[in-house]
Scaffold this motif. Structure first.
Motif, PDB file in Angstrom:
ATOM      1  N   LYS A  44       0.981  -0.937   0.166  1.00 35.37           N
ATOM      2  CA  LYS A  44       0.131  -0.445  -0.071  1.00 35.37           C
ATOM      3  C   LYS A  44       0.799   1.036   0.304  1.00 35.37           C
ATOM      4  O   LYS A  44       0.564   1.732  -0.841  1.00 35.37           O
ATOM      5  CB  LYS A  44      -0.807   0.069   1.273  1.00 35.37           C
ATOM      6  CG  LYS A  44      -1.857   1.089   0.438  1.00 35.37           C
ATOM      7  CD  LYS A  44      -2.760   1.585   2.338  1.00 35.37           C
ATOM      8  CE  LYS A  44      -3.710   0.056   2.753  1.00 35.37           C
ATOM      9  NZ  LYS A  44      -4.551   0.830   4.006  1.00 35.37           N
ATOM     10  N   LYS A  45       2.110   1.412   0.226  1.00 35.29           N
ATOM     11  CA  LYS A  45       2.385   2.389   0.733  1.00 35.29           C
ATOM     12  C   LYS A  45       3.490   2.708  -0.003  1.00 35.29           C
ATOM     13  O   LYS A  45       3.168   4.163  -1.145  1.00 35.29           O
ATOM     14  CB  LYS A  45       4.074   2.171   1.640  1.00 35.29           C
ATOM     15  CG  LYS A  45       3.181   1.743   3.411  1.00 35.29           C
ATOM     16  CD  LYS A  45       4.611   2.311   4.286  1.00 35.29           C
ATOM     17  CE  LYS A  45       3.944   1.748   5.857  1.00 35.29           C
ATOM     18  NZ  LYS A  45       5.194   2.229   6.100  1.00 35.29           N
ATOM     19  N   ASP A  52       0.291  10.149  -5.713  1.00 39.29           N
ATOM     20  CA  ASP A  52       0.952  11.262  -5.314  1.00 39.29           C
ATOM     21  C   ASP A  52       1.639  12.561  -6.505  1.00 39.29           C
ATOM     22  O   ASP A  52       1.913  13.033  -6.510  1.00 39.29           O
ATOM     23  CB  ASP A  52       1.770  11.572  -3.913  1.00 39.29           C
ATOM     24  CG  ASP A  52       0.847  11.654  -2.503  1.00 39.29           C
ATOM     25  OD1 ASP A  52      -0.572  10.794  -2.461  1.00 39.29           O
ATOM     26  OD2 ASP A  52       1.588  10.760  -1.537  1.00 39.29           O
ATOM     27  N   SER A  53       2.703  10.939  -7.551  1.00 40.09           N
ATOM     28  CA  SER A  53       2.931  11.789  -8.072  1.00 40.09           C
ATOM     29  C   SER A  53       1.921  12.241  -8.986  1.00 40.09           C
ATOM     30  O   SER A  53       0.749  11.424  -9.471  1.00 40.09           O
ATOM     31  CB  SER A  53       3.198  11.125  -9.678  1.00 40.09           C
ATOM     32  OG  SER A  53       3.068  10.003  -9.462  1.00 40.09           O
ATOM     33  N   GLU A  85      -8.450   5.512   1.320  1.00 38.27           N
ATOM     34  CA  GLU A  85      -7.418   4.568   1.569  1.00 38.27           C
ATOM     35  C   GLU A  85      -7.384   4.022   0.032  1.00 38.27           C
ATOM     36  O   GLU A  85      -8.611   3.453  -0.268  1.00 38.27           O
ATOM     37  CB  GLU A  85      -6.533   3.640   2.461  1.00 38.27           C
ATOM     38  CG  GLU A  85      -6.911   4.278   3.899  1.00 38.27           C
ATOM     39  CD  GLU A  85      -5.464   5.066   3.700  1.00 38.27           C
ATOM     40  OE1 GLU A  85      -4.426   3.925   3.727  1.00 38.27           O
ATOM     41  OE2 GLU A  85      -4.673   6.090   4.327  1.00 38.27           O
ATOM     42  N   PRO A  86      -6.227   3.493  -0.468  1.00 36.50           N
ATOM     43  CA  PRO A  86      -6.514   2.895  -2.059  1.00 36.50           C
ATOM     44  C   PRO A  86      -6.583   1.212  -1.959  1.00 36.50           C
ATOM     45  O   PRO A  86      -6.087   0.597  -0.649  1.00 36.50           O
ATOM     46  CB  PRO A  86      -5.274   2.737  -3.263  1.00 36.50           C
ATOM     47  CG  PRO A  86      -4.300   2.997  -1.911  1.00 36.50           C
ATOM     48  CD  PRO A  86      -4.833   4.322  -1.051  1.00 36.50           C
ATOM     49  N   ILE A  87      -8.045   0.256  -2.461  1.00 39.81           N
ATOM     50  CA  ILE A  87      -8.390  -0.473  -1.617  1.00 39.81           C
ATOM     51  C   ILE A  87      -8.360  -1.667  -3.235  1.00 39.81           C
ATOM     52  O   ILE A  87      -8.494  -3.060  -3.486  1.00 39.81           O
ATOM     53  CB  ILE A  87      -9.783  -0.517  -1.367  1.00 39.81           C
ATOM     54  CG1 ILE A  87     -10.737  -0.147  -2.638  1.00 39.81           C
ATOM     55  CG2 ILE A  87      -9.377  -0.114  -0.406  1.00 39.81           C
ATOM     56  CD1 ILE A  87     -12.201  -0.407  -2.144  1.00 39.81           C
TER      57      ILE A  87
END
Length: 235
Positions: A44-45, A52-53, A85-87
């Protein structure tokens, strides 16, 4: 080119997927080309850093699955509505000869060399991203707009941006505007109406009617009595 590590996943139920997410992983899928779809999971990190890019959806990545690298593009990502959060994430394989429609970010440079902006004008950005049809092997990471020598009133259109070979806008048939150098907005305080000024001036110049000289303020009867008294004195 960024390298993204992934692993094959064998999840079959929603419970398996939830457990995957609890362990800090994001399920995904890789598709496209002649190969079969692959179910994968990623850290996930590492996904959040890529999101964010600025050019996330137009950046070619090297996806490394069990030691084998494939060139891919992110195509879709889902987020949890509460935590944001991305899932889940989808990737498409880069297949030579294929063409893709992609949103490419626009970057503006040399704003300090624009005479119009120096005079207080404003850069009005109409399109921050432009959808282009690109060959899989020739995808630009960004489109560059040079603001050098731009004056107030300048209109920057798609025709003024140099595109890579065989890359074309998906919007055809018109030379659409990407940005303009707009004149500065000046707020002018409205002047006081002339009639109000005249009335206020008259009010200041005229004495209050209640403040009349003593002689003018006397009653006519009082004046007559004083005159009669004066006549008696003379006699």
């Amino acid at each position: 080119m960024a390298i993204l590590n992934a692993e094959k996943r064998e999840t079959k139920t929603s419970g398996d997927i939830n457990k995957l997410r609890e362990n800090g992983l994001v399920p995904g899928i890789l598709y496209g080309g002649s190969e079969l779809n692959k179910k994968i999971s990623l850290n996930k990190k590492s996904i959040k850093n890529l999101i964010d890019s600025e050019n996330f959806f137009s950046a070619i990545l090297n996806l490394k699955i069990d030691g084998k690298e494939e060139k891919v593009l992110p195509r879709d990502i889902s987020f949890d509505p509460l935590s944001d959060e991305p899932i889940h994430i989808d990737f498409i394989r880069i297949v030579k000869g294929a063409k893709l429609a992609l949103e490419i970010p626009v970057k503006f440079i040399n704003s300090e060399k624009s005479p119009g902006l120096k005079k207080g004008a404003v850069l009005n950005i109409v399109r921050r991203n432009i959808e282009l049809r690109c060959p899989a092997e020739n995808i630009p990471s960004e489109l560059v707009v040079d603001l050098n020598n731009t004056e107030i009133g300048t209109s920057i259109k798609i025709s003024s941006i140099k595109l890579p070979e065989n890359v074309v806008p998906t919007i055809q048939g018109r030379d659409f505007v990407v940005a303009t150098i707009a004149a500065p907005t000046v707020v002018v305080e409205p002047e006081k109406p002339a009639e109000e000024t005249a009335v206020e001036g008259d009010a200041e110049a005229s004495p209050d009617e209640t403040e009349k000289p003593a002689e003018e303020g006397k009653d006519q009867g009082e004046k007559a009595a004083e005159d009669k008294k004066e006549d008696k004195t003379k006699k």
